[in-house]
Design a protein around this motif. Sequence first.
Motif, PDB file in Angstrom:
ATOM      1  N   GLY A  75       0.774  -1.233   0.000  1.00 38.62           N
ATOM      2  CA  GLY A  75       0.000   0.000   0.000  1.00 38.62           C
ATOM      3  C   GLY A  75       0.804   1.280   0.000  1.00 38.62           C
ATOM      4  N   TYR A  76       2.121   1.177   0.118  1.00 38.43           N
ATOM      5  CA  TYR A  76       2.974   2.361   0.019  1.00 38.43           C
ATOM      6  C   TYR A  76       3.716   2.313  -1.307  1.00 38.43           C
ATOM      7  N   GLY A  77       3.699   3.432  -2.011  1.00 38.91           N
ATOM      8  CA  GLY A  77       4.333   3.458  -3.312  1.00 38.91           C
ATOM      9  C   GLY A  77       5.281   4.630  -3.471  1.00 38.91           C
ATOM     10  N   ILE A  78       5.635   4.901  -4.706  1.00 35.48           N
ATOM     11  CA  ILE A  78       6.516   6.010  -5.061  1.00 35.48           C
ATOM     12  C   ILE A  78       5.729   7.313  -4.980  1.00 35.48           C
ATOM     13  N   ALA A  79       6.371   8.365  -4.503  1.00 35.27           N
ATOM     14  CA  ALA A  79       5.712   9.674  -4.443  1.00 35.27           C
ATOM     15  C   ALA A  79       5.383  10.154  -5.849  1.00 35.27           C
ATOM     16  N   THR A  80       4.117  10.426  -6.095  1.00 34.92           N
ATOM     17  CA  THR A  80       3.695  10.945  -7.396  1.00 34.92           C
ATOM     18  C   THR A  80       4.209  12.364  -7.585  1.00 34.92           C
ATOM     19  N   GLU A  81       4.606  12.668  -8.813  1.00 38.94           N
ATOM     20  CA  GLU A  81       5.111  14.002  -9.116  1.00 38.94           C
ATOM     21  C   GLU A  81       4.060  15.060  -8.765  1.00 38.94           C
ATOM     22  N   PRO A  82       4.455  16.186  -8.150  1.00 39.24           N
ATOM     23  CA  PRO A  82       3.474  17.225  -7.790  1.00 39.24           C
ATOM     24  C   PRO A  82       2.615  17.672  -8.958  1.00 39.24           C
ATOM     25  N   TYR A  83       3.192  17.701 -10.162  1.00 42.18           N
ATOM     26  CA  TYR A  83       2.414  18.128 -11.319  1.00 42.18           C
ATOM     27  C   TYR A  83       1.234  17.191 -11.558  1.00 42.18           C
ATOM     28  N   ARG A  84       1.459  15.887 -11.374  1.00 39.05           N
ATOM     29  CA  ARG A  84       0.367  14.927 -11.558  1.00 39.05           C
ATOM     30  C   ARG A  84      -0.679  15.053 -10.464  1.00 39.05           C
ATOM     31  N   GLY A 170     -19.164  15.169 -21.820  1.00 41.16           N
ATOM     32  CA  GLY A 170     -18.688  16.508 -22.114  1.00 41.16           C
ATOM     33  C   GLY A 170     -17.409  16.868 -21.397  1.00 41.16           C
ATOM     34  N   VAL A 171     -16.773  15.881 -20.747  1.00 37.18           N
ATOM     35  CA  VAL A 171     -15.497  16.097 -20.052  1.00 37.18           C
ATOM     36  C   VAL A 171     -14.386  15.559 -20.940  1.00 37.18           C
ATOM     37  N   ALA A 172     -13.603  16.453 -21.520  1.00 36.15           N
ATOM     38  CA  ALA A 172     -12.530  16.046 -22.418  1.00 36.15           C
ATOM     39  C   ALA A 172     -11.493  15.216 -21.675  1.00 36.15           C
ATOM     40  N   ARG A 173     -10.875  14.281 -22.373  1.00 40.56           N
ATOM     41  CA  ARG A 173      -9.874  13.435 -21.739  1.00 40.56           C
ATOM     42  C   ARG A 173      -8.700  14.251 -21.196  1.00 40.56           C
ATOM     43  N   ARG A 174      -8.403  15.377 -21.804  1.00 43.02           N
ATOM     44  CA  ARG A 174      -7.306  16.210 -21.317  1.00 43.02           C
ATOM     45  C   ARG A 174      -7.638  16.842 -19.959  1.00 43.02           C
ATOM     46  N   ASP A 175      -8.906  16.807 -19.568  1.00 46.68           N
ATOM     47  CA  ASP A 175      -9.327  17.356 -18.276  1.00 46.68           C
ATOM     48  C   ASP A 175      -9.559  16.269 -17.230  1.00 46.68           C
ATOM     49  N   ASP A 176      -9.327  15.015 -17.596  1.00 45.44           N
ATOM     50  CA  ASP A 176      -9.733  13.904 -16.728  1.00 45.44           C
ATOM     51  C   ASP A 176      -8.520  13.072 -16.329  1.00 45.44           C
ATOM     52  N   HIS A 177      -7.851  13.512 -15.273  1.00 46.55           N
ATOM     53  CA  HIS A 177      -6.643  12.828 -14.797  1.00 46.55           C
ATOM     54  C   HIS A 177      -6.799  12.461 -13.318  1.00 46.55           C
ATOM     55  N   HIS A 178      -5.844  12.861 -12.498  1.00 47.44           N
ATOM     56  CA  HIS A 178      -5.786  12.457 -11.098  1.00 47.44           C
ATOM     57  C   HIS A 178      -6.982  12.993 -10.303  1.00 47.44           C
ATOM     58  N   ALA A 179      -7.687  12.093  -9.617  1.00 53.14           N
ATOM     59  CA  ALA A 179      -8.819  12.439  -8.746  1.00 53.14           C
ATOM     60  C   ALA A 179      -9.944  13.132  -9.497  1.00 53.14           C
ATOM     61  N   GLY A 205     -11.840  22.991 -10.328  1.00 55.26           N
ATOM     62  CA  GLY A 205     -10.558  22.525 -10.849  1.00 55.26           C
ATOM     63  C   GLY A 205     -10.345  22.867 -12.303  1.00 55.26           C
ATOM     64  N   ALA A 206     -11.388  22.665 -13.134  1.00 58.69           N
ATOM     65  CA  ALA A 206     -11.229  22.956 -14.558  1.00 58.69           C
ATOM     66  C   ALA A 206     -11.382  24.439 -14.835  1.00 58.69           C
ATOM     67  N   ALA A 207     -12.299  25.078 -14.102  1.00 59.30           N
ATOM     68  CA  ALA A 207     -12.595  26.482 -14.388  1.00 59.30           C
ATOM     69  C   ALA A 207     -11.407  27.391 -14.089  1.00 59.30           C
ATOM     70  N   SER A 208     -10.575  27.026 -13.119  1.00 55.32           N
ATOM     71  CA  SER A 208      -9.461  27.893 -12.731  1.00 55.32           C
ATOM     72  C   SER A 208      -8.329  27.870 -13.766  1.00 55.32           C
ATOM     73  N   ILE A 230      -7.640  18.138  -7.675  1.00 55.63           N
ATOM     74  CA  ILE A 230      -8.404  17.446  -8.717  1.00 55.63           C
ATOM     75  C   ILE A 230      -7.859  17.925 -10.061  1.00 55.63           C
ATOM     76  N   VAL A 231      -7.422  16.975 -10.888  1.00 53.88           N
ATOM     77  CA  VAL A 231      -6.745  17.337 -12.133  1.00 53.88           C
ATOM     78  C   VAL A 231      -7.564  16.783 -13.314  1.00 53.88           C
ATOM     79  N   TYR A 232      -8.554  17.552 -13.874  1.00 53.68           N
ATOM     80  CA  TYR A 232      -8.816  18.954 -13.570  1.00 53.68           C
ATOM     81  C   TYR A 232     -10.266  19.170 -13.153  1.00 53.68           C
ATOM     82  N   THR A 233     -11.142  18.215 -13.393  1.00 47.92           N
ATOM     83  CA  THR A 233     -12.525  18.366 -12.944  1.00 47.92           C
ATOM     84  C   THR A 233     -13.139  17.008 -12.646  1.00 47.92           C
TER      85      THR A 233
END
Length: 267
Positions: A75-84, A170-179, A205-208, A230-233
């Motif tokens: 259950g413990y893994g590698i720290a995810t990059e802050p950007y992700r 209506g949620v583009a894949r480019r807006d649908d990542h982490h959380a 998340g997306a609007a900002s 939330i990356v990004y909505t």
Amino acid sequence: MTAHPTPPTEALMLLGDMTWPDFQRRAHTDYAIVPIGAVEPHGPHLPLASDTMISEHFAARLAHDIGGFITPSIGYGIATEPYRLGGTFPGVISVSGTTFMNLVGDVLTSLADHGVRRFVVVNSAIDNTGFLCEAARMLTERVPDARVVIVAWWDVVGEQFRDDLATETGVARRDDHHAAMVESSLVMHIAPGAVQPDKLAGETGAASQPRRMRYHVYPLPPEATTETGIVYTAEQASAHLGERVADQVARQLEDAIRLEFNDPRGQ
């Protein structure tokens, strides 16, 4: 749509519940299914162990569909990059790459030493992937007749399925990542009691519109961070959508494992 919840624990073969004679009988023929996760922030609405919960769910579905036994989760893994992660938020409880690779490698090697040759590593944290591959490479060099498949839900969900989902919601894949929409929906379906959907009310998340880039900068520029992680909505997230994604992944995961291990249905 018929619901497919995680099979009850008593219906599964868990390594931790087996006696040594049980294990000895199964080691040479069964799949060893190893769930891998992480502890890290997933927005204000999902639990820190979301990745581990997702891996455990698909490990259980796979064990139910093809057999095998499930090892205790890592259950413990590698720290995810802050950007992700959409920025730096409290809750990243990680281990170093060396520690993680050695832990996974030692577990796989110990299983192999007892005769296991068919390994399925179910991972749900993207930054774990390279280290898992290295651990698998080292094992298969040491044990040439071992076979390891490392798979994450996004590897098998299917491009057309994701494209169709984006068109429908209506949620583009480019807006649908982490959380975001799909991951949030999966956890809503898998562990509804662990989710706080009220925290999504008014999420922006997306609007900002944080600045997006394909490379990594340390520390992450403030304008590239999200407000919530939330990356990004996740505005269209729902348990119903999560059920659809989970069923799609479970079917494709079973097909992938049967293919890679030459294990046709009905055998």
